[in-house]
Design a protein around this motif. Structure first.
Motif, PDB file in Angstrom:
ATOM      1  N   LEU A 117       0.994  -0.925   0.046  1.00 35.30           N
ATOM      2  CA  LEU A 117      -0.141  -0.159  -0.015  1.00 35.30           C
ATOM      3  C   LEU A 117       1.009   1.131   0.133  1.00 35.30           C
ATOM      4  O   LEU A 117       0.549   2.269  -0.510  1.00 35.30           O
ATOM      5  CB  LEU A 117      -0.886   0.042   1.163  1.00 35.30           C
ATOM      6  CG  LEU A 117      -1.967  -1.194   1.198  1.00 35.30           C
ATOM      7  CD1 LEU A 117      -2.689  -1.145   2.133  1.00 35.30           C
ATOM      8  CD2 LEU A 117      -3.050  -0.882   0.029  1.00 35.30           C
ATOM      9  N   LEU A 118       2.191   1.315   0.747  1.00 41.76           N
ATOM     10  CA  LEU A 118       2.978   2.494   0.843  1.00 41.76           C
ATOM     11  C   LEU A 118       3.312   2.774  -0.727  1.00 41.76           C
ATOM     12  O   LEU A 118       3.504   3.812  -1.429  1.00 41.76           O
ATOM     13  CB  LEU A 118       4.185   2.082   1.466  1.00 41.76           C
ATOM     14  CG  LEU A 118       5.412   3.082   1.445  1.00 41.76           C
ATOM     15  CD1 LEU A 118       4.914   4.389   1.689  1.00 41.76           C
ATOM     16  CD2 LEU A 118       6.620   2.488   2.069  1.00 41.76           C
ATOM     17  N   TRP A 119       3.605   1.575  -1.503  1.00 40.60           N
ATOM     18  CA  TRP A 119       4.135   1.552  -2.557  1.00 40.60           C
ATOM     19  C   TRP A 119       3.501   2.194  -3.767  1.00 40.60           C
ATOM     20  O   TRP A 119       3.626   3.187  -4.365  1.00 40.60           O
ATOM     21  CB  TRP A 119       5.225   0.486  -3.368  1.00 40.60           C
ATOM     22  CG  TRP A 119       6.292  -0.172  -2.641  1.00 40.60           C
ATOM     23  CD1 TRP A 119       6.339  -1.600  -2.332  1.00 40.60           C
ATOM     24  CD2 TRP A 119       7.191   0.633  -1.658  1.00 40.60           C
ATOM     25  NE1 TRP A 119       7.321  -1.685  -1.532  1.00 40.60           N
ATOM     26  CE2 TRP A 119       8.041  -0.298  -1.299  1.00 40.60           C
ATOM     27  CE3 TRP A 119       7.683   2.025  -1.571  1.00 40.60           C
ATOM     28  CZ2 TRP A 119       9.111  -0.145  -0.627  1.00 40.60           C
ATOM     29  CZ3 TRP A 119       8.838   2.157  -1.092  1.00 40.60           C
ATOM     30  CH2 TRP A 119       9.656   1.193  -0.352  1.00 40.60           C
ATOM     31  N   ARG A 120       2.267   1.930  -3.779  1.00 41.13           N
ATOM     32  CA  ARG A 120       1.031   2.128  -4.297  1.00 41.13           C
ATOM     33  C   ARG A 120       0.613   3.675  -4.090  1.00 41.13           C
ATOM     34  O   ARG A 120       0.386   4.450  -4.986  1.00 41.13           O
ATOM     35  CB  ARG A 120      -0.228   1.460  -4.195  1.00 41.13           C
ATOM     36  CG  ARG A 120      -0.333   0.246  -4.732  1.00 41.13           C
ATOM     37  CD  ARG A 120      -1.319  -0.919  -4.553  1.00 41.13           C
ATOM     38  NE  ARG A 120      -2.728  -0.217  -4.615  1.00 41.13           N
ATOM     39  CZ  ARG A 120      -3.792  -0.765  -3.865  1.00 41.13           C
ATOM     40  NH1 ARG A 120      -3.737  -1.853  -3.394  1.00 41.13           N
ATOM     41  NH2 ARG A 120      -5.017  -0.033  -3.826  1.00 41.13           N
ATOM     42  N   ALA A 121       0.777   4.173  -3.059  1.00 39.47           N
ATOM     43  CA  ALA A 121       0.329   5.506  -2.467  1.00 39.47           C
ATOM     44  C   ALA A 121       1.412   6.502  -3.110  1.00 39.47           C
ATOM     45  O   ALA A 121       1.159   7.424  -3.657  1.00 39.47           O
ATOM     46  CB  ALA A 121       0.319   5.501  -1.086  1.00 39.47           C
ATOM     47  N   LEU A 122       2.732   5.916  -3.136  1.00 36.15           N
ATOM     48  CA  LEU A 122       3.695   7.011  -3.498  1.00 36.15           C
ATOM     49  C   LEU A 122       3.690   6.979  -5.125  1.00 36.15           C
ATOM     50  O   LEU A 122       4.085   8.016  -5.596  1.00 36.15           O
ATOM     51  CB  LEU A 122       5.190   6.174  -3.206  1.00 36.15           C
ATOM     52  CG  LEU A 122       5.495   6.377  -1.698  1.00 36.15           C
ATOM     53  CD1 LEU A 122       6.803   5.595  -1.266  1.00 36.15           C
ATOM     54  CD2 LEU A 122       5.482   8.013  -1.294  1.00 36.15           C
ATOM     55  N   LEU A 123       3.393   5.734  -5.455  1.00 32.81           N
ATOM     56  CA  LEU A 123       3.031   6.005  -7.038  1.00 32.81           C
ATOM     57  C   LEU A 123       1.996   7.082  -7.497  1.00 32.81           C
ATOM     58  O   LEU A 123       2.081   7.691  -8.459  1.00 32.81           O
ATOM     59  CB  LEU A 123       2.798   4.615  -7.678  1.00 32.81           C
ATOM     60  CG  LEU A 123       3.874   3.709  -8.050  1.00 32.81           C
ATOM     61  CD1 LEU A 123       3.279   2.156  -8.244  1.00 32.81           C
ATOM     62  CD2 LEU A 123       4.574   4.117  -9.240  1.00 32.81           C
ATOM     63  N   GLY A 124       0.863   7.166  -6.662  1.00 27.00           N
ATOM     64  CA  GLY A 124      -0.086   8.061  -6.773  1.00 27.00           C
ATOM     65  C   GLY A 124       0.399   9.488  -6.795  1.00 27.00           C
ATOM     66  O   GLY A 124      -0.162  10.405  -7.344  1.00 27.00           O
ATOM     67  N   LEU A 132      10.383  11.211  -7.076  1.00 25.69           N
ATOM     68  CA  LEU A 132       9.768   9.789  -6.947  1.00 25.69           C
ATOM     69  C   LEU A 132       9.892   9.308  -8.264  1.00 25.69           C
ATOM     70  O   LEU A 132       9.428   9.560  -9.187  1.00 25.69           O
ATOM     71  CB  LEU A 132       8.383   9.899  -6.456  1.00 25.69           C
ATOM     72  CG  LEU A 132       8.076  10.260  -4.924  1.00 25.69           C
ATOM     73  CD1 LEU A 132       6.594  10.212  -4.609  1.00 25.69           C
ATOM     74  CD2 LEU A 132       8.630   9.439  -3.918  1.00 25.69           C
ATOM     75  N   ASP A 133      10.895   7.949  -8.164  1.00 29.45           N
ATOM     76  CA  ASP A 133      10.995   7.291  -9.214  1.00 29.45           C
ATOM     77  C   ASP A 133      10.130   6.398  -9.671  1.00 29.45           C
ATOM     78  O   ASP A 133       9.962   5.273  -8.709  1.00 29.45           O
ATOM     79  CB  ASP A 133      12.443   6.657  -9.101  1.00 29.45           C
ATOM     80  CG  ASP A 133      12.885   5.999 -10.365  1.00 29.45           C
ATOM     81  OD1 ASP A 133      12.175   5.587 -11.201  1.00 29.45           O
ATOM     82  OD2 ASP A 133      14.243   5.378 -10.200  1.00 29.45           O
ATOM     83  N   THR A 134       9.089   6.725 -10.531  1.00 25.24           N
ATOM     84  CA  THR A 134       8.068   5.783 -10.922  1.00 25.24           C
ATOM     85  C   THR A 134       8.563   4.432 -11.361  1.00 25.24           C
ATOM     86  O   THR A 134       8.160   3.342 -10.740  1.00 25.24           O
ATOM     87  CB  THR A 134       7.027   6.129 -11.746  1.00 25.24           C
ATOM     88  OG1 THR A 134       7.845   6.498 -13.032  1.00 25.24           O
ATOM     89  CG2 THR A 134       6.428   7.463 -11.235  1.00 25.24           C
TER      90      THR A 134
END
Length: 168
Positions: A117-124, A132-134
């Protein structure tokens, strides 16, 4: 104009909470790898522990690149919390309970879900934060999904072993 995401105090708290959770997860993963090193799951647990540890380092590097300070007290608290969590009563004085492995795998699985969920939030948030490196976040997200699958398989095997041992 408001502060950027990386300058937000709430964002710093959010990332530091994830570092704390990752710290506890790394401690648990390495302990499980040590405890099961001579079993058929030992290598899998060792590999998972190494991956979880690398993910924590990735989060720390990401925080550094964003200029988000690490709150050491949260890390120390999580580290201590994982150690204290070992003292839970399990109706055994010295030995592990038959369900200990299952509960520990569930705890790791919950941690991996939180990391997902953290990685998904950061992608958002990435479109508004060029640091932030997608591509890297997608790699971390894919790795977390693979870790979840591996933990699910280990959990199934641990449950089957518990049920078999219980019948013996």
């Amino acid at each position: 104009m408001g502060a950027s995401l990386a300058e937000s105090q709430m964002f710093a708290v959010y990332l530091n909470d994830h570092v704390a959770g990752a710290t506890a997860g790394v401690e648990l993963a390495w302990r499980m790898a040590r405890e099961h090193q001579s079993s058929d799951t030992g290598t899998e647990l060792k590999n998972l522990a190494a991956e979880i540890s690398r993910d924590r380092q990735s989060l720390l590097r990401l925080m550094a690149s964003l200029g988000v300070p690490v709150r050491r007290y949260k890390i120390y608290g999580a580290w201590a919390g994982e150690k204290i969590g070992r003292l839970k009563p399990n109706a055994r004085v010295v030995r592990r309970s038959g369900l200990s492995t299952i509960v520990e795998l569930e705890a790791l699985r919950l941690g991996v879900e939180g990391k997902t969920l953290l990685w998904r939030a950061l992608l958002g948030w990435a479109p508004g934060e060029p640091r932030l490196d997608t591509r890297r976040l997608h790699e971390l997200l894919d790795a977390a999904r693979q870790q979840a699958e591996a933990l699910d398989a280990l959990h199934t095997r641990a449950h089957q072993k518990f049920m078999t041992d219980r019948r013996s």
